[in-house]
Structures are given as structure tokens and as C-alpha cells.
Design an enzyme around this catalytic site. Structure first.
Site, PDB file in Angstrom:
ATOM      1  N   LEU A 360      52.984  33.203  42.821  1.00 23.61           N
ATOM      2  CA  LEU A 360      52.578  31.780  42.317  1.00 23.61           C
ATOM      3  C   LEU A 360      51.439  31.667  41.788  1.00 23.61           C
ATOM      4  O   LEU A 360      51.207  30.640  40.949  1.00 23.61           O
ATOM      5  CB  LEU A 360      52.948  30.939  43.455  1.00 23.61           C
ATOM      6  CG  LEU A 360      54.338  30.898  44.222  1.00 23.61           C
ATOM      7  CD1 LEU A 360      54.600  29.863  45.506  1.00 23.61           C
ATOM      8  CD2 LEU A 360      55.504  30.461  43.310  1.00 23.61           C
ATOM      9  N   PHE A 362      46.703  32.730  42.064  1.00 33.11           N
ATOM     10  CA  PHE A 362      45.729  33.268  42.668  1.00 33.11           C
ATOM     11  C   PHE A 362      44.263  32.619  42.396  1.00 33.11           C
ATOM     12  O   PHE A 362      44.132  32.053  41.449  1.00 33.11           O
ATOM     13  CB  PHE A 362      45.558  34.815  42.468  1.00 33.11           C
ATOM     14  CG  PHE A 362      45.520  35.055  40.785  1.00 33.11           C
ATOM     15  CD1 PHE A 362      44.107  35.054  40.228  1.00 33.11           C
ATOM     16  CD2 PHE A 362      46.664  35.014  40.022  1.00 33.11           C
ATOM     17  CE1 PHE A 362      44.181  35.143  38.804  1.00 33.11           C
ATOM     18  CE2 PHE A 362      46.718  35.138  38.613  1.00 33.11           C
ATOM     19  CZ  PHE A 362      45.429  35.072  37.979  1.00 33.11           C
ATOM     20  N   GLY A 363      43.254  33.067  43.265  1.00 33.99           N
ATOM     21  CA  GLY A 363      41.995  32.674  43.139  1.00 33.99           C
ATOM     22  C   GLY A 363      41.074  33.402  43.847  1.00 33.99           C
ATOM     23  O   GLY A 363      41.308  34.725  44.345  1.00 33.99           O
ATOM     24  N   GLY A 364      39.838  33.048  44.070  1.00 33.65           N
ATOM     25  CA  GLY A 364      38.737  33.625  44.852  1.00 33.65           C
ATOM     26  C   GLY A 364      39.317  34.150  46.305  1.00 33.65           C
ATOM     27  O   GLY A 364      38.711  34.832  46.772  1.00 33.65           O
ATOM     28  N   PHE A 365      40.041  33.239  46.912  1.00 31.96           N
ATOM     29  CA  PHE A 365      40.530  33.581  48.175  1.00 31.96           C
ATOM     30  C   PHE A 365      41.340  34.780  48.366  1.00 31.96           C
ATOM     31  O   PHE A 365      41.830  35.228  49.349  1.00 31.96           O
ATOM     32  CB  PHE A 365      41.242  32.168  48.848  1.00 31.96           C
ATOM     33  CG  PHE A 365      42.268  31.714  47.885  1.00 31.96           C
ATOM     34  CD1 PHE A 365      43.397  32.347  48.192  1.00 31.96           C
ATOM     35  CD2 PHE A 365      42.236  30.609  47.158  1.00 31.96           C
ATOM     36  CE1 PHE A 365      44.800  31.911  47.438  1.00 31.96           C
ATOM     37  CE2 PHE A 365      43.355  30.121  46.397  1.00 31.96           C
ATOM     38  CZ  PHE A 365      44.623  31.039  46.578  1.00 31.96           C
ATOM     39  N   VAL A 368      48.818  33.834  46.366  1.00 29.82           N
ATOM     40  CA  VAL A 368      49.720  33.114  46.925  1.00 29.82           C
ATOM     41  C   VAL A 368      50.952  33.438  46.387  1.00 29.82           C
ATOM     42  O   VAL A 368      51.327  33.530  45.111  1.00 29.82           O
ATOM     43  CB  VAL A 368      49.737  31.551  46.833  1.00 29.82           C
ATOM     44  CG1 VAL A 368      50.833  30.597  47.212  1.00 29.82           C
ATOM     45  CG2 VAL A 368      48.520  31.079  47.225  1.00 29.82           C
ATOM     46  N   ASP A 484      36.610  20.560  48.336  1.00 27.46           N
ATOM     47  CA  ASP A 484      37.173  21.184  47.049  1.00 27.46           C
ATOM     48  C   ASP A 484      38.498  20.564  46.373  1.00 27.46           C
ATOM     49  O   ASP A 484      39.408  20.958  45.955  1.00 27.46           O
ATOM     50  CB  ASP A 484      37.681  22.574  47.270  1.00 27.46           C
ATOM     51  CG  ASP A 484      37.625  23.496  45.942  1.00 27.46           C
ATOM     52  OD1 ASP A 484      37.179  23.088  45.125  1.00 27.46           O
ATOM     53  OD2 ASP A 484      38.122  24.641  46.029  1.00 27.46           O
TER      54      ASP A 484
END
Length: 639
Positions: A360, A362-365, A368, A484
Site C-alpha cells: 500500500l 512505504f516510507g522511512g519507517f 505497509v 507529524d
């Protein structure tokens, strides 16, 4: 036996004489009646600083003179805050006209060291059509359901003098060092006004308190002098040239002393030496550690020590099993807040082994994925990035936060899994994507959400987001700061209702403490400038970010866009300039701007005013999320 006692007494008296001599105030004016007149305020030529002139009348009352012959009584003075409070004028008898209309209201001399604070909420009444048009274009809230109508209907004095008057506006004044007027009353625009200080928009008008105007004064510099004799009242000072103003001299404090602008003294500079400074600066901290905050800090220190040791073991190429053990221990503390602990087998099956087709976002974490449980429930699965310690701790932090909250406008954490190589969180699935995707394309329905999203729905999204954030700030103990807030962290469900998400950067506040000191983290364009500069995270940091989201909802423009002109790259700067120039409607998204009714235009302007308040550079000048939610609710009722 008496000699030591006498020696101690002599020594103590010597110290008292020494310190009293170093803190003798410079030319403070005598009391006016029973009211103390602190430096630099001056009631005469021989005391205070003449640039800070106020008046003491024969009856022991203090007055502040403004431009055009207007004068107002001073109610209270706060020397430590460098401010005083005026009583604004009332109405002419049986007229909706301010008493000082012939003086054009309260206006300050821009050459004097005073300015209007951002604590003032001003209501203007009895406006002509030209007045309404002019002030509405300047960002005042002149809508039919604005705050001023509540005042007209509920305030006894206003109701008696302004019976039948329906034209009014309200706005927040101040918030900068160059604000020199509360309101310029004019019969051809709006002929009456009233001001209230630190107004809580959520309470009834009957509880607003008395009208008031807060005025700030700039911190005074050292006194001007011509010779050393002029500095005799300021001990430990010397008359020397002012490097910032050629030809002028001032009484500068001698080496080892520093100027105290509040008390007008040269006080001992206890931090002139590094060791001394370190010793004295630790005293407040030691006092604080004795209380509950200290307990939290100690617990945090212990936790950090454990984590640091774990990090060193990881750095030594040990297996991730030790990390998972740490997570298991942390999660067990919060397990009562989780619906379920998932097995690794369940997660792998639900996501088809984290298939790319289920990705679904994605990011720095990390990433998903969409997943389907055996009972048919669709879920969102967040997996920490492999080998990235920071993303692991963000996920652990998110568990700690979400286990404490439950609100319809916050995404729900269903459970977690710690059996896999990296920790995993399982959330309720929110099917319509993020607000960011819908605004700028790529959203749940394919095209942009704005092709079919009316103004009312945008306002509802804003209101629900505000309610979710208000819950974090006001209903959680201790308060939670999201840290955030942005359009890509606002999810929309099948009914386009809001679910605020991504608590990986969130922080727990401390009850009764104004801020949390932490390294600035967040997203460029949404980041509170005070937080960025001072590392002080507060609820108002989220308010700033929320204000940027409001600008996005109104304009359909990104928070940072390098395709705009250089001076307009930042959306806050771009819209703030449009508001100041009275052309907000020029930057409104055409989808809601073109063909809008008069009430819709008023609502858009009112939302723009609120957004501008949220992004004030000084956090004290921003509303709380509770006030913001209430104001958006009022705007919704007007369309």
C-alpha cells in the site's frame, strides 16, 4: 564562645550589604496610588525610562495615552511578562458606537516601544457594506455564524446598544513586533468594537470576563548617559559609548555583571565562568527531579541505558533475536491495550508473504501491506524496515502510543507480531487512501478526490482531524503530541471520514509542563518553526502542522512546491501573503472557488483566517486544537 557567632553575623551582614548594593534599582518611579510602577514605565521625567511614558492622575489611577488624543485606564501590570492590560472604551449611550470613535480607536505610536499582544480577540460591530467587504478581504471573519453574532446576542451591553445590528466581524490582533493598533474605528466602516484577552472560544459569552486589551513593552536597554555621574543610581555600571548608536552613551554594566531589564539593575553574572554557570544552572533541574517529572526522567534514563546496551550488542553483529526479546518485553507492558498478538504464520498468510501486489505504501519507517485474515477481516500491516534500528523503535513507540488511545478519528491498532525477523503492527484497514493522494492524484478512486468533493466535505475532513488531535492533546493523560501531522497521514474510510495515522514520531507530554525538549523531527513544510529552532515540542506544534493541512484543503497546493516562484515555495508564506493583500480567493482551489455562493465564500475566508492563526510564528498566538475544532464546527453550521 561568642567570637565565632559574632564573626558569622558580621560575615552574613557583609554579604547582605554586598548583594543589596548590587541589585539597587535604577530610578524606579514611585507607586501610583496603591499600584507599583515597575521600571521602565515612567510617570515623570526623573524616573523610569522616558520612552515608556504612562500617566498617574491625581486619584491614584494609571493611564496609557495613545494616538489622536485617546487614553485608556491601565487595569494591571505584569513586569516579569513586560506587559500591561488596558480597559477598552465602552459604547456611547444607547448607540452601537464606541466612545473613542472620534479618536479612531486604540492606535499606538510606532516610534514608541509598545505593541499589541496576540492575546487579544477583537469584535467589530455596526459595519457598513464597504466595511464588511474590506475587512472580509483582509481576513476578518464576517460570516453569518461567526463569533461576533454570539457576542451581539448574548452580551448585555452589546445587546442593549446594538439592538437590530447584524453586521459584525471578529479577528485576532497582535502576534508581531510591529502591531500598533487594536482597531481603527471609523463610522464609514465599523463604528463599534470590543476586545477580550485570552478568549476561549468554546465557552459561553457570559463567561468571557471583562473587556481588556493587552499591550507589550520591549525590554529596555541600559539607561542613556552623558557622564559617569548619570550612572550613579545604577551601581556597578560605567558610562561608555553605545556601539549600536554612534554619538550616544549608555550606563553599561561592568565586567562580571549583566543588565537585568526587568529589575533595572546590574546583577552579578553568575555564569561568567563556565564552572560557576554549570553549578548554578543545575539547581532548577535538581529541584525538578524531586517531583514527578524527575521520576519520569529517571525512568527514561534507565530505559535509554537498556536500549543503548542493546544497540551495542546489535552493533557487535549479534542476531536480531535479542532485539525481538526486547520488543517482547516492551509489548508485554502494553498488552492489555492490544486486541491480539498475531503469529508470524498468520501475518505471512494474510499478506501472501508480503507480496508486492499487496503493498500500500512505504516510507522511512518501512512498508505497509494490505492483508486478509482468516475471518475475512481486511487489515493494514506495517513492517519495520529490515536492518533499520530507527524504524524498529518508531514501531515500538507507536505501540506504546496507540495502546493508550481510542477515538473514532484515530486509526485503530488491532495487534502486533514479534515472531518474524522484523516487528509488525496490524491496523484496521482504511480503504480510501490518504488525503494527500486524493488531493494530488493517485487516491482510492483513481482520479483526484476534488472532482467530487464539495466544500462541506473538506470542512468535515478538517473538523474530524481537529477532533482527533484534540483528543490526543486534551483527553489523554499525559497528553500526546503527534509530531507529524500532514495530509499523507490523514486516512479516509469508505465514507470519507478521517482516521489520523502514523504515530511513529509521536511523543508523550508531561502533565503541567509546557513543552517536551526533543530533537526536531517531522516533515518539511509542516514543521513548527519554533520547534525547529528551539527543540520545544508542544501541542501547538501539531496546531501549526494542522494549519498547513487547512491551507492544502483550501488551495489544493502542496506544502512545499519548488515549481512555484522562489518566494512562494512554502505554502504558508504563499497563502499568508495572499491573506495580507486581501486576495485569498485568488489562491483558492477553483473547484470550490468558481461558482461559490456568498455563504461558501464567507466560509472559505473564515477557514483561511483560522489556518493563518494556526501557523502564527509564536506558539502562544495559535489556538488550541479544541478551539480550532469548535471554530470549524461554527463554519460548518454556516453553509
Amino acid at each position: 564562645m561568642e567570637l565565632p557567632w559574632l564573626s558569622l553575623t558580621t560575615f552574613t551582614l557583609s554579604l547582605l550589604i554586598y548583594f543589596s548594593s548590587t541589585t539597587q534599582a535604577f530610578k524606579r518611579c514611585p507607586n501610583c496610588g496603591s499600584t507599583r510602577v515597575p521600571y521602565p514605565l515612567s510617570t515623570g521625567l526623573d524616573c523610569g525610562d522616558p520612552g515608556y511614558r504612562i500617566r498617574c492622575d491625581n486619584y491614584g489611577s494609571l493611564w496609557f495615552d495613545t494616538l489622536n488624543g485617546s487614553t485608556n485606564p491601565i487595569k494591571t501590570i505584569d513586569p516579569s511578562g513586560q506587559r500591561f492590560v488596558l480597559r477598552p472604551p465602552g459604547f456611547e449611550q444607547n448607540k452601537c458606537v464606541s466612545v473613542d470613535i472620534k479618536y479612531h480607536g486604540i492606535q499606538l505610536d510606532l516610534n514608541l516601544p509598545f505593541n499589541v499582544s496576540c492575546s487579544n480577540t477583537v469584535i467589530i460591530m455596526n459595519c457598513t457594506k464597504d466595511g464588511l467587504d474590506a475587512y472580509s478581504s483582509q481576513g476578518f471573519n464576517c460570516s453569518d455564524n461567526s463569533l461576533c453574532h454570539k457576542f451581539l446576542n448574548a452580551n448585555l451591553e452589546a445587546r442593549g446598544n446594538c439592538r437590530g445590528v447584524t453586521s459584525c466581524c471578529w479577528y485576532k490582533t497582535g502576534a508581531s513586533v510591529n502591531t500598533y493598533k487594536v482597531y481603527r474605528a471609523r463610522p464609514d466602516m465599523c463604528s463599534a468594537y470590543q476586545s477580550f484577552m485570552n478568549l476561549d472560544l468554546t465557552i459561553p459569552v457570559s463567561k468571557w470576563g471583562e473587556p481588556a486589551v493587552e499591550i507589550l513593552w520591549e525590554a529596555p536597554r541600559e539607561p542613556v548617559c552623558k557622564s559617569q555621574g548619570d550612572c550613579r543610581d545604577l551601581l556597578n555600571s560605567v558610562c561608555s559609548n553605545d556601539s549600536t548608536n554612534l554619538g550616544q552613551k549608555r550606563c553599561f554594566c561592568k565586567k562580571g555583571f549583566q543588565w537585568d531589564s526587568v529589575n533595572a539593575v546590574c546583577e552579578v553574572n553568575r555564569c561568567s565562568k563556565r564552572k560557576s554557570c554549570k553549578r548554578w544552572s543545575n539547581l532548577p533541574l535538581l529541584g525538578g527531579l524531586a517531583g514527578g517529572v524527575g521520576a519520569i526522567l529517571i525512568a527514561g534514563f534507565i530505559t535509554k541505558t537498556i536500549v543503548s546496551k542493546q544497540n551495542r550488542r546489535i552493533a557487535g553483529n549479534q542476531s536480531w533475536a535479542s532485539v525481538r526479546k526486547l520488543h517482547r518485553n516492551l509489548l508485554s507492558i502494553n498488552s492489555t491495550g492490544l486486541d491480539r498478538i498475531f503469529t508470524g504464520k498468520e501475518i505471512v498468510k494474510a499478506t501472501d508473504n508480503f507480496a508486492k501486489s499487496n503493498l500500500l505504501g512505504f516510507g522511512g519507517f518501512g512498508e505497509v501491506f494490505k492483508g486478509n485474515l482468516d475471518d475475512g477481516t481486511t487489515v493494514a500491516v506495517k513492517r519495520a524496515k529490515l536492518g533499520n534500528e530507527k524504524s524498529i523503535y518508531q514501531i515500538v513507540n507507536e505501540v506504546q502510543i496507540l495502546c493508550q488511545v481510542s477515538h473514532k478519528n484515530l486509526v485503530k491498532l488491532l495487534g502486533c507480531c514479534i515472531e518474524l525477523e522484523m516487528p509488525v503492527l496490524v491496523y484496521e484497514f482504511v480503504p480510501n487512501g490518504t488525503l494527500f493522494e486524493h488531493i494530488y492524484g493517485g487516491g482510492g478512486g483513481g482520479g483526484g478526490l476534488y472532482d467530487h468533493l464539495p466544500l462541506r466535505r473538506r470542512l468535515m475532513i478538517a473538523h474530524q482531524t481537529a477532533q482527533g488531535l484534540d483528543y490526543l492533546h486534551s483527553s489523554s493523560s499525559p497528553p500526546i503530541y503527534h509530531r507529524d501531522v500532514k495530509s499523507s497521514n490523514i486516512l479516509l474510510d469508505e465514507n470519507l471520514d478521517v482516521k489520523v495515522a502514523d504515530f511513529g514520531l509521536s511523543r508523550l507530554g508531561v502533565s503541567d509542563v509546557s513543552h517536551v525538549t526533543t530533537c526536531a523531527q517531522g516533515t518539511l513544510g509542516y514543521l513548527d518553526p519554533e520547534y525547529y529552532l528551539n527543540f520545544q515540542l508542544t501541542d501547538k506544534s501539531d496546531v501549526y502542522s494542522f494549519g498547513v493541512v487547512l491551507f492544502e484543503l483550501l488551495t489544493c497546493k502542496k506544502a512545499i512546491d519548488f515549481n512555484r516562484e522562489e518566494e512562494d515555495v512554502n505554502l504558508v508564506v504563499f497563502v499568508r501573503k495572499a491573506l495580507k493583500e486581501g486576495r485569498l480567493m485568488d489562491v483558492i482551489d477553483p473547484v470550490i472557488g468558481i461558482g461559490a455562493t456568498e455563504k461558501e465564500i464567507e466560509s472559505m475566508k473564515a477557514l483561511g483566517v483560522l489556518a493563518e492563526l494556526c501557523v502564527k510564528e509564536t506558539r502562544q498566538c495559535r489556538p488550541t486544537m479544541q478551539v480550532a475544532a469548535k471554530e470549524i464546527e461554527n463554519i460548518l453550521h454556516g453553509i
